[in-house]
Design a protein around this motif. Structure first.
Motif, mmCIF file in Angstrom:
data_model
loop_
_atom_site.group_PDB
_atom_site.id
_atom_site.type_symbol
_atom_site.label_atom_id
_atom_site.label_comp_id
_atom_site.label_asym_id
_atom_site.label_seq_id
_atom_site.Cartn_x
_atom_site.Cartn_y
_atom_site.Cartn_z
ATOM 1 N N ASN A 56 0.913 -1.057 -0.001
ATOM 2 C CA ASN A 56 0.131 -0.184 -0.097
ATOM 3 C C ASN A 56 0.878 1.059 -0.117
ATOM 4 O OD1 ASN A 56 -2.354 1.695 -0.064
ATOM 5 N ND2 ASN A 56 -2.261 1.714 2.310
ATOM 6 N N VAL A 57 1.289 1.548 -1.170
ATOM 7 C CA VAL A 57 2.558 2.526 -1.260
ATOM 8 C C VAL A 57 2.614 2.981 -2.852
ATOM 9 C CG1 VAL A 57 4.496 0.817 -1.392
ATOM 10 C CG2 VAL A 57 5.120 3.344 -0.613
ATOM 11 N N GLU A 75 -2.261 11.535 -7.736
ATOM 12 C CA GLU A 75 -3.063 10.361 -8.007
ATOM 13 C C GLU A 75 -2.859 9.591 -6.849
ATOM 14 O OE1 GLU A 75 -4.367 8.758 -10.754
ATOM 15 O OE2 GLU A 75 -4.128 10.530 -11.991
ATOM 16 N N HIS A 76 -2.067 9.788 -5.862
ATOM 17 C CA HIS A 76 -1.827 8.851 -4.709
ATOM 18 C C HIS A 76 -1.776 9.648 -3.425
ATOM 19 C CE1 HIS A 76 -1.173 5.101 -7.220
ATOM 20 N NE2 HIS A 76 -0.593 5.910 -8.113
ATOM 21 N N ARG A 134 3.107 10.771 3.369
ATOM 22 C CA ARG A 134 4.423 10.574 4.241
ATOM 23 C C ARG A 134 5.450 10.273 3.220
ATOM 24 N NH1 ARG A 134 4.249 6.509 6.708
ATOM 25 N NH2 ARG A 134 2.156 5.759 6.461
ATOM 26 N N VAL A 135 6.637 10.604 3.302
ATOM 27 C CA VAL A 135 7.682 10.471 2.271
ATOM 28 C C VAL A 135 8.831 9.922 2.660
ATOM 29 C CG1 VAL A 135 8.919 11.470 0.337
ATOM 30 C CG2 VAL A 135 6.700 12.346 0.749
ATOM 31 N N ALA A 136 9.416 8.895 2.120
ATOM 32 C CA ALA A 136 10.787 8.393 2.274
ATOM 33 C C ALA A 136 11.524 8.338 1.184
ATOM 34 C CB ALA A 136 10.548 6.782 2.585
ATOM 35 N N LEU A 137 12.659 9.010 1.233
ATOM 36 C CA LEU A 137 13.740 9.204 0.341
ATOM 37 C C LEU A 137 14.915 7.824 0.541
ATOM 38 C CD1 LEU A 137 14.451 12.834 0.180
ATOM 39 C CD2 LEU A 137 12.642 11.589 -1.041
ATOM 40 N N ALA A 288 7.726 -7.246 -7.627
ATOM 41 C CA ALA A 288 8.405 -5.907 -7.715
ATOM 42 C C ALA A 288 7.482 -4.799 -7.378
ATOM 43 C CB ALA A 288 8.912 -5.470 -8.922
ATOM 44 N N PRO A 289 7.402 -3.665 -6.580
ATOM 45 C CA PRO A 289 6.523 -2.551 -6.243
ATOM 46 C C PRO A 289 6.221 -1.940 -7.594
ATOM 47 C CG PRO A 289 8.851 -1.995 -5.624
ATOM 48 C CD PRO A 289 8.957 -3.387 -5.912
ATOM 49 N N ARG A 290 4.891 -1.529 -7.654
ATOM 50 C CA ARG A 290 4.427 -0.979 -8.848
ATOM 51 C C ARG A 290 5.247 0.148 -9.135
ATOM 52 N NH1 ARG A 290 -1.531 -0.335 -7.655
ATOM 53 N NH2 ARG A 290 -0.905 -0.035 -5.697
#
Length: 306
Positions: A56-57, A75-76, A134-137, A288-290
């Motif tokens: 869910n990301v 979009e997300h 929330r954001v992860a780099l 693999a993540p979308r």
């Protein structure tokens, strides 16, 4: 391992996977608004985030443009966003401004795109919207280039993950399956200034193909005469040390004394306790993540900056 000089001094320096997992679990649970993880390639930064956060990301990787990320963020909106391996984005003026907006410390952030962008109208996307994402780099390198980059750093939790080779090896034991190549890598950990989890997969690929997988491992940590000696010592076709020495001298790599000098350097100071793997077969291939940018490109075409 050489310490990174590109991150600010207040960056949290982590050396174990348990420490890293604490932070990625906190992000997945919604406690951290902006998480920035940087470190050498191949140590499992992305894998750790992926396992913690699940499917869910909105996962964005590769050559992402600021405009493409803006479309994705809309979009997300309200979903977690992971920007993986987009090291060049922070050097882009529009990119860093977008990251600053997404990384605002308030729960609800306002994100806008004010430059001319006909594609927005075409896509039915407003020039401004609010989101709770929330954001992860995740990346290999980071530099404080200017005040805007420093402002982004101040918004989040900045981590430098630099595990020692033995720590990477222990992590690999949690999922790797081939004991022979695993033990061979273990015997050469002391030679690896910077270890990678990919070394195990590469060794397995070479072994399955009937190629010299030992040489493949050694080439990742040695060069020159030291590599020549290590390859001879790892070659099972030699019955004893005398045969290896003769082959070394015949090859023109050096004399008998040179062989022994390098052979002594290859020996570890102390042999570590053997780790017995619990897996006997390769794991089921992970999905693999979308990559949502690919989906947008198929839908709307090229995603430039407007």
């Amino acid at each position: 391992m050489t310490k990174s000089q590109s991150l600010p001094t207040y960056a949290l320096r982590l050396t174990t996977y348990s420490e890293l997992e604490q932070y990625v679990r906190a992000f997945a649970a919604g406690h951290l608004n902006l998480l920035m993880i940087f470190g050498p390639p191949g140590v499992g930064k992305s894998r750790s985030v992926r396992q913690a956060i699940g499917s869910n990301v909105c996962w964005i990787g590769g050559q992402a443009t600021p405009f493409g990320i803006y479309l994705q963020a809309y979009e997300h909106r309200h979903e977690p966003i992971v920007l993986d391996d987009v090291d060049c984005l922070y050097a882009n003026r529009l990119g860093i401004r977008l990251l600053k907006a997404l990384g605002q410390t308030e729960r609800t952030k306002t994100v806008s795109w004010q430059t001319a962008a006909p594609a927005l109208k075409k896509c039915g996307i407003p020039r401004q919207f609010t989101t709770t994402s929330r954001v992860a780099l995740v990346g290999n390198d980071w530099k404080t280039l200017n005040a805007d980059v420093a402002a982004l750093e101040d918004r989040g939790h900045l981590l430098l993950f630099e595990p020692a080779p033995v720590e990477v090896h222990r992590q690999a034991s949690r999922w790797y399956w081939d004991q022979e190549s695993f033990d061979f890598i273990a015997d050469h950990l002391h030679l690896m200034a910077q270890h990678s989890l990919r070394t195990y997969c590469h060794a397995w690929e070479l072994k399955q193909a009937g190629l010299d997988w030992r040489q493949g491992v050694l080439c990742r940590c040695l060069t020159g005469v030291a590599l020549a000696v290590a390859k001879l010592k790892a070659n099972p076709n030699f019955a004893n040390e005398a045969e290896r020495i003769r082959a070394f001298v015949r090859s023109g790599a050096g004399c008998r004394a040179s062989y022994f000098r390098h052979a002594r350097k290859l020996q570890p100071a102390a042999r570590s306790q053997k780790i017995v793997l619990t897996q006997a077969t390769p794991p089921v291939t992970e999905v693999a993540p979308r990559n949502h940018l690919d989906q947008l490109q198929r839908r709307f075409g090229r995603l430039g900056n407007g």
